[in-house]
Structures are given as structure tokens and as C-alpha cells.
Design an enzyme around this catalytic site. Structure first.
Site, PDB file in Angstrom:
ATOM      1  N   TRP A  44      25.259   4.593  -0.465  1.00 12.46           N
ATOM      2  CA  TRP A  44      23.837   5.013  -0.491  1.00 12.46           C
ATOM      3  C   TRP A  44      23.282   5.116   0.917  1.00 12.46           C
ATOM      4  CZ3 TRP A  44      24.031   7.207  -4.665  1.00 12.46           C
ATOM      5  CH2 TRP A  44      24.601   6.639  -5.795  1.00 12.46           C
ATOM      6  N   ASP A  45      23.669   4.194   1.776  1.00 12.59           N
ATOM      7  CA  ASP A  45      23.273   4.306   3.176  1.00 12.59           C
ATOM      8  C   ASP A  45      23.791   5.608   3.782  1.00 12.59           C
ATOM      9  OD1 ASP A  45      21.794   2.016   3.684  1.00 12.59           O
ATOM     10  OD2 ASP A  45      23.535   0.819   4.264  1.00 12.59           O
TER      11      ASP A  45
END
Lengths: 397, 397
Positions: free
Chosen positions: A164-165
Site C-alpha cells: 500500500w505504501d
């Protein structure tokens, strides 16, 4: 062609830490933007994050800040904060761009638009409502850990890749470029917010996970290393190594059946089951029996033999490798850099291969470009820079 | 402000399938670009990919093609292929952009630059040398599956989220915008290649995994749900639910110690071990004992009680949820669409919240915009469109 780097003339001020915001800046820097990472004097919370080199230099920090310039300012002092505004104002027609994951009022769009009305400001945050979150909590709340991992397992499986980062950082790069395109046409800046939790929810939606939950009301089962809705799984080879094998289409499956000598068996099985293994759904429904029939073929062959037998087919497959198994030397994505604090290293450039991009450049030591940037953008004389450093308003190299 | 959508005036022809290329186009479409997905008549290999709605419509395909226009052409026929070139030539000053993962010579940069010299052409492929690969094989070969999952486990753990496809699609959006920025300045087009395997290797490098393997020569161990180089793990609560808890900084850890009443115990333990749990490395080295001391606190509390006790602290935490647990209603990222073949659905817009973007729009039925696009861009009269459809050169709605 000598048209320069794609992002020549773009200047980004990045006040960032950890993965998402630094990766956004890195992505632009590797396409030719001048990305100036601005940290508090002494560095941010991510400066020493593992993995580390023997010297203690963070391989994580240096990996995410390659090819940027590093400036340190004392954010606790009004004069340090004012310098950031002056840099923003002075950063030229392709500048006036701020990328940050720090939630500070003086760094917000409202304050910075006062110094530069056409500022493009991208604020990364945990949740859209301002609550904090990080990749590992967002991943827990989105649903993937409870469907990842071996079938019989109870409990969640976290990812090791902070996916997600990574997605958030790349979305940030997209957002800044989109806003700068509009500013070129209209003159208007942009206030952009990008929440990590929204990135995860959006991607889960784009891939059909949210629609599936809404339409069926049931949860996808945990299916180990099988691919949902298709035929793909790991197989153990004669040497004990594993290979991943994927048949996404009728052609892939036909080639796999032929290469493994199972075409007749599968045809008979299709007849018995009333199935068509050329169809995604039927390959998926009967994945266990198909995989069980394939297992002995892989178990009887080394990886080299699998390679020989699948090489001329359309079947998608790969060995599972460890990071230390990767053959890095000679890979054109990688270039040798001499990273301060680490030494010589093969490091990746941009995966976007296009005219005007160059290989990887090392990350700067923290604060190394403070004087050069203050001189270059603000025209501060050396004596004033020394005085600012002595008063602790700016850091040094 | 009424400055229009960020990508107003941008027109992208997308000849794509599966995840990466469609996600790249979707990302641009959700910021206002006119993205025209062009499929072979009858659809591509991803048209029926699972998950499916009861009608058989793919929730995966519709999720990845929201807000695009859909055109179908007969690629097997020279006239169908020629129409694609004509669309490219006619797509205006913000057009002349092709995004594809199909490896066909007639769709390559060289051929298309003959029709439109300033074409921006982005080719997604498996490996840089042209060998095929998909997310699941790239993931196997990069190293993550052998360090993901429970500590005692033997064998790989595949991801369920196709993280490399997602990153690749977002990199593609970045590459197209960067190239279009350069074309506006110089007039020059771009030939861009983007290999899925390069995306994975670049990200692994940016995050320090490649440097770690080079510098230490050893592989990171499989550490279950612990966070490498920090303190973070899942804990079981009184109700049997799990929560993910993260302490990335000294402050997070101090707050966690205080909230759980373990501050004194941890201080004593630090003394005994000669450790400083304010440091990343020491929290990581002693993660098992720290987690063991925390376990009873979580095991004695329901999720609601954990929430109450951690709410006013800096500690990052979240429940693990299933996709069917997600509270979608009222989330401002989502908008209700009526998806042909599916019905009403809450679907995500862009996570980039900025002026001029709108909520999600449904995906078109396959080929629904064929006539409108041929009329709009090429000015073909209705009779000619009917004739092309009758001859099987184009599909219909």
C-alpha cells in the site's frame, strides 16, 4: 533525439518520511525532476530504519532517496519554517510543488498558498479524516491478510512488501504530474490529499474485491498458493526447489497439458466431470485434481529439466528465488553507484525505460545539499549560510 | 475554482488486458482523461475473469475499466488494424498516446510512429528482453514469497493482492504523464517500455532488499507477522478477533507501554537486557519477549476495549477485517454506480482527492462506444459504420 529528461525543469520539495512520500519523490527524481528532500536537522524518524549497512547507514533510507538533494532545516524555529516557504517561492515555474506526509499546519496547503498562490500541494495521510495509519494497519483493515497464506491456517498473514505504501507513493507521483499539467494550462495550483487507506480501498475495488463482497455477500476462501479464478500454483521439483506455474488461458493450459504428457488424461477427466479446462472457471473449480495430477511430473524433474520441457511453450512459470539468489550483475535496470556510508552497490534506476532517463544515482548524505540549495535558489551568501548553521536554523553536511 | 479536471484534453488509446495496463488507463481516466479501451471483437482474454456477478459479468473487468470508453476492432483484419492507426492520428493534440501490454508488431512504437510521429507509446511487458511473465511468476522470482508467512512454514506464500501488477499500472500512468509533459515542451514523442519484472526488482531495490542481500550476503529470515526492524505484530483479543499493533517510533512505544500498564516492566527489562526500546533495532531484537509481555493485555480485552484504551494514544493499530466486514456505506471514496451486467454497486473513485475530479463512473459494456468513437474522432457516417460492422471489421454494442 536529445530532448532532455522527461521531467527536466520540474522541482519538488519533499518533506517526507518512511515509504510512500519518499517513493513518490524518487519516482519523479528518476525521470529527471530536481527533488529536494527537506528533513529536520538531525533527520526524520526513518533515518536509521532497518536494514542497515555495517556502518549503521540505513539501506532503506538510502534506497528511497536516490538521486535527490538533501536539505535540513530546523522546523522548530520560525526562521527554519520561513526558509521552506522561501525555497518554495523561489523554485521557479516548474517548482512550487510540495509532497509531504507530515501533518503540520505550517506545511499545509493553506499556509503555503500564501507564499506561492499556484502551489501544488500533495498531502499523504493515513485516513482521509486525518486519523493516522500505516501500511501494516491499513493492510489489516482491508481484508487481504485473512485470505493470504496456507489453506488450513488460522489467523492473518501480513505482507512483507509494503504494497500500500508503494501504491500510495506511485499515486502521489501521478497526482503531482496531473496537477502540474493543469497548472500549465490554467495557471491554477492544486490542494491534493491522498490517504493510504483510500489507496488500499480503491485498489481492492478496482480489482473486484469490493464488488464481490457486495454482490455475493460472502468472503473469498483462503486458497493457499492457488490463483483465484484460474489455474496457478507452486510445485515442488526433484531438487526440493519450488516453481510457480500459471495457466491463464486455454492456450497456456493446452501447452501445459501437452508438455507434461497429460493431454489425454485431462481430456478424459473433462469428459468425466463435464468440464472444459479451457475455461477459467472450470480450471479453478477443479484446481485440486488438476494440480494433484501435475504434481508427480514436477516432483520427478529438476528445475533445469522443467525449464527444458517448458521453454518452448506458452506456459508461464518461474523458480522461487531468495533475495540472495537474484542474478543482479548485468541486469540493465541496475547500475553501480557508490553510496556514501555503504560503498559500491548495484541499485535500480527507473523501470520506465525511455529516452532521456539515466541510471541510478546515490542518495545524498543527510543535509549535504543545504548550502548549495540555499545559495542556488535563494542566493544566500556563504557568510549568511554559516551564520544560519551556527544559530542552528539549518543543518550542514 | 473551475479549472476542469486535471487531465482534461488527454486522450489515451489502451489496448490492454488483465491488471497492469487497464489500471494505468483507469488511473488516468479517474483524473479526467478520455481513455478508450480498444479490444478485439468479442473481447480479450480477461473479459470473463473471476470474480463474476450472477449474470456472468466479470467484476474484475468492470472494476478495472470504470469510466473508460470501449471500442472493439477486428485486429485480425488489416482494415481493423488500420482503423486503430486512424484513431491515433485523429486523437488531437492531447492524444497520440498508446498504452498496451499486447506484443504485436503492428501495435509497436515503430509502426505507430509512422502514422503519428509524436506518438507516446508505452509498452508493458513481462521481462525487459520480451520474455513473458505475470505477477505470480515475477513475485516468485523476486524473493518475497519465501520470507512471507508463519515462521515455521516451509515453502512459499504467494500474495493474493497482485502488488506488482498494481505498481506496474501506476508506473505506466506516471510514464505517460511524464512523456506528455516533455512532448508539450519539445514536441517529441516517446517510446517507453516497462517490464513487470523490472518494476518488482526496482521496488525491491528502492526498499533496501537488494542492498541488504548485497551488503550482508544473507537472507532476511521469515518472521511471521512481525515487522522487520521494528515492533509490530498481530495480537489475539478476548473475542478471538485479531488486531495489528505497530510501534514505529520511541513515542509510539512509550504510549503502548503506558497504555498497557507495562512501562515499569519494560524499563526493568531494558535494564536487564542493556537495551533501549526507544530504538528500532532494540525493539526488533527483543520483539519476542516484548510481544509475549503484551499478549495477555490484548487477550484480556475485546476489540472495543482495546479501542477505548488506545484511542487517545499515538499507537497505530487496527482490527483485521474481512472484505465482507468493510463499512462501505458513507465512505466518501466510494460512489454508487449502476454497472451494466451487475446492478447498483458502491465503487471507488480516485484516491487522489483534488479539485475537478468526480466520483466513479461505470465501466462500459464491451464495444459500447465503437460507433460513437468512430463518428466522433474519424467522422465516419452511420452508413459506413454499419457496413464495417456487417463486414466484421468492427464490433458493436
Amino acid at each position: 533525439m536529445s530532448t532532455g529528461a522527461p521531467l527536466d525543469g520540474l522541482t519538488v520539495l519533499e518533506v517526507s518520511s518512511f515509504v510512500a512520500a519518499p517513493l513518490g519523490g524518487l519516482t519523479l527524481a528518476q525521470l529527471g525532476a530536481d527533488v529536494i528532500r527537506i528533513d529536520p536537522v538531525g533527520g526524520g524518524a526513518d533515518l536509521g530504519r532497518w536494514p542497515l549497512a555495517p556502518s549503521g547507514t540505513s539501506l532503506y533510507w538510502t534506497g528511497l532517496n536516490k538521486g535527490k538533494r538533501s536539505v535540513t532545516l530546523n522546523f522548530r524555529d520560525a526562521e527554519g519554517r520561513r526558509l521552506l516557504g522561501e525555497l518554495l517561492a523561489a523554485s521557479g515555474p516548474g517548482g512550487g510543488i510540495v509532497l509531504t506526509n507530515a501533518a503540520r499546519e505550517w506545511l499545509g496547503h493553506g499556509e503555503l498558498a500564501r507564499v506561492r498562490p499556484d502551489v501544488i500541494h500533495l498531502q499523504i495521510q493515513g485516513h482521509r479524516d486525518g486519523r493516522t495509519a500505516v501500511d501494516y494497519t491499513v493492510n489489516a483493515e482491508i481484508g487481504f491478510p485473512l485470505v493470504t497464506g496456507p489453506e488450513g491456517l488460522e489467523g492473518p498473514v501480513n505482507h512483507v512488501l509494503p504494497a500500500w505504501d508503494v501504491a500510495c507513493g506511485l499515486y502521489a507521483a501521478v497526482g503531482l504530474l496531473a496537477a502540474e499539467r493543469r497548472r500549465q494550462r490554467t495557471g491554477a495550483g492544486s490542494a491534493i490529499t491522498l490517504a493510504l487507506a483510500d489507496v488500499a480501498l480503491a485498489v481492492a475495488g478496482h480489482l473486484g474485491f469490493l464488488a464481490e463482497a457486495q454482490v455475493t455477500g460472502t468472503d473469498r476462501p483462503r486458497i493457499g498458493n492457488h490463483l483465484y479464478g484460474g489455474l496457478a500454483r507452486d510445485f515442488r521439483t526433484a531438487g526440493g526447489e519450488r516453481v510457480m506455474v500459471v495457466a491463464l488461458t486455454r492456450r497456456h493450459f493446452g501447452d501445459l497439458a501437452a508438455a507434461t504428457g497429460l493431454a489425454g488424461t485431462f481430456a478424459e477427466l473433462e469428459r468425466l466431470l463435464g468440464a472444459d479446462f479451457g475455461q477459467d472457471g472450470d480450471r479453478y473449480r477443479h484446481r485440486e485434481v488438476i494440480a494433484a495430477l501435475l504434481e508427480p511430473w514436477f516432483a520427478g524433474r529438476t528445475v533445469a529439466e522443467v525449464e527444458r520441457d517448458l521453454a518452448s511453450t506458452s506456459v508461464l512459470w518461474s523458480r522461487y528465488r531468495r533475495f540472495t539468489d537474484l542474478a543482479l550483475a548485468g541486469n540493465p535496470l541496475l547500475g553501480e553507484i557508490t553510496q556514501p556510508g555503504v560503498g559500491p552497490l548495484l541499485a535500480p534506476g527507473s523501470p520506465l525505460v525511455m529516452d532521456g532517463t539515466t541510471g541510478p544515482r546515490p542518495a545524498p548524505p543527510l543535509g549535504a545539499d543545504t548550502a548549495a540549495v540555499l545559495t542556488g535558489l535563494l542566493g544566500l551568501p556563504a557568510a549568511e549560510i554559516r551564520a544560519l548553521a551556527e544559530r542552528g536554523i539549518i543543518g550542514g553536511s
